[in-house]
Motif scaffolding. Structure first.
Motif, mmCIF file in Angstrom:
data_model
loop_
_atom_site.group_PDB
_atom_site.id
_atom_site.type_symbol
_atom_site.label_atom_id
_atom_site.label_comp_id
_atom_site.label_asym_id
_atom_site.label_seq_id
_atom_site.Cartn_x
_atom_site.Cartn_y
_atom_site.Cartn_z
ATOM 1 N N GLU A 1 85.232 -56.472 -19.609
ATOM 2 C CA GLU A 1 84.103 -55.528 -19.991
ATOM 3 C C GLU A 1 84.596 -54.056 -20.218
ATOM 4 O O GLU A 1 85.385 -53.673 -19.763
ATOM 5 N N ASP B 1 82.735 -51.493 -19.306
ATOM 6 C CA ASP B 1 82.461 -50.759 -18.108
ATOM 7 C C ASP B 1 81.890 -51.925 -16.993
ATOM 8 O O ASP B 1 81.019 -52.544 -16.969
ATOM 9 N N PRO B 2 83.040 -52.248 -16.208
ATOM 10 C CA PRO B 2 82.846 -53.593 -15.379
ATOM 11 C C PRO B 2 81.746 -52.930 -14.148
ATOM 12 O O PRO B 2 81.202 -54.184 -13.760
ATOM 13 N N ARG C 1 85.801 -59.328 -15.011
ATOM 14 C CA ARG C 1 85.139 -58.180 -15.626
ATOM 15 C C ARG C 1 85.811 -56.768 -15.834
ATOM 16 O O ARG C 1 85.636 -56.188 -17.028
ATOM 17 N N PRO D 1 78.184 -54.708 -16.450
ATOM 18 C CA PRO D 1 78.757 -55.926 -17.242
ATOM 19 C C PRO D 1 77.805 -56.130 -18.231
ATOM 20 O O PRO D 1 76.458 -56.357 -17.947
ATOM 21 N N ALA D 2 78.202 -56.431 -19.521
ATOM 22 C CA ALA D 2 77.544 -57.063 -20.666
ATOM 23 C C ALA D 2 77.762 -58.371 -20.785
ATOM 24 O O ALA D 2 76.964 -58.840 -21.654
ATOM 25 N N LEU D 3 78.741 -59.054 -20.446
ATOM 26 C CA LEU D 3 79.295 -60.358 -20.592
ATOM 27 C C LEU D 3 79.043 -61.275 -19.388
ATOM 28 O O LEU D 3 78.261 -62.242 -19.666
#
Length: 241
Positions: free
Chosen positions: A218, A220-221, A214, A224-226
């Motif tokens: 990402e 912003d870890p 992340r 997370p969006a992934l």
């Protein structure tokens, strides 16, 4: 849910009302639906007839859904067929055991029609042609997000066009999630597939590697969006846009 005319689904649920709901909405999506209320009867059918999707409740008479998952994955014509399990909302242990027993995803009761549609659509997008390796994406270069690409053959990940250094475990874990994006993997299952026979790693190791990924991928870890967390279960990669 995308239309899937001609595909067959086996629904195994002993609650008549839920079974009718599943039959209705899967039928509207184009599935030919066969439903059964007993786990042992369902095993006979699942080992003899080919389906494109299996939906098993965890609590079943005759043979429970977890045992049914294991049995289907062991022998018969549906060893590679996607399995969606249904479980009570407070049964996290059932979810983890179910995923580790061969299920591909889960729905917690009570569930909404849209949630059912999303889970089934995600599973169907990952259905591979006969003979294909279900863990191998068809392309060697994957677009994970607008700013992230992954080259499987070169074992390379680019963020905003720049290569990112990943350890073997980081790359393999990311590949496992991406190959079946949208599908939840328990920590135990990720340990089995990424670390295999390494006896010196624990489920906490999975959390550590996800945290490192992340930070590298990402925006912003902390949000997370992934690589998303399925609380109490494990992780999944976000569905394709």
């Amino acid at each position: 849910m995308s239309h899937v005319e001609g595909r067959r689904v086996l629904v195994v649920e002993d609650d008549a009302a839920i079974r009718e709901l599943l039959h209705l909405h899967l039928g509207l999506a184009g599935f030919s639906v066969e439903d059964i209320g007993d786990g042992r009867d369902a095993l006979d059918v699942a080992r003899a007839q080919k389906f494109d999707l299996l939906v098993f409740d965890v609590m079943l008479p005759g043979l429970d859904g977890i045992s049914l998952c294991r049995a289907v994955r062991t022998a018969g014509v549906n060893t590679g067929t996607p399995i969606l399990i249904l479980t009570a909302r407070d049964s996290e242990a059932d979810i983890v055991i179910g995923l580790d027993s061969g299920a591909d995803d889960y729905l917690t009761k009570p569930f909404g029609v849209r949630e059912l549609q999303a889970r089934v659509a995600a599973l169907m997008r990952r259905t591979q042609p006969d003979g294909a390796d279900p863990t191998t994406p068809p392309s060697t270069v994957l677009r994970l997000a607008p700013h992230v690409t992954m080259d499987i053959d070169r074992r390379q990940v680019l963020v905003d066009g720049a290569p990112v250094d990943l350890t073997r475990q980081e790359f393999d874990l990311l590949h496992q999630l991406v190959a079946r994006r949208g599908i939840v993997f328990s920590r135990a299952r990720l340990l089995q597939t990424v670390w295999k026979d390494d006896a010196y790693v624990t489920e906490r190791t999975v959390d550590t590697v996800v945290s490192r990924l992340r930070k590298k991928l990402e925006g912003d870890p902390r949000q997370p969006a992934l690589i998303l967390t399925a609380w109490g279960v494990g992780y999944k990669f976000a569905d394709a846009e």
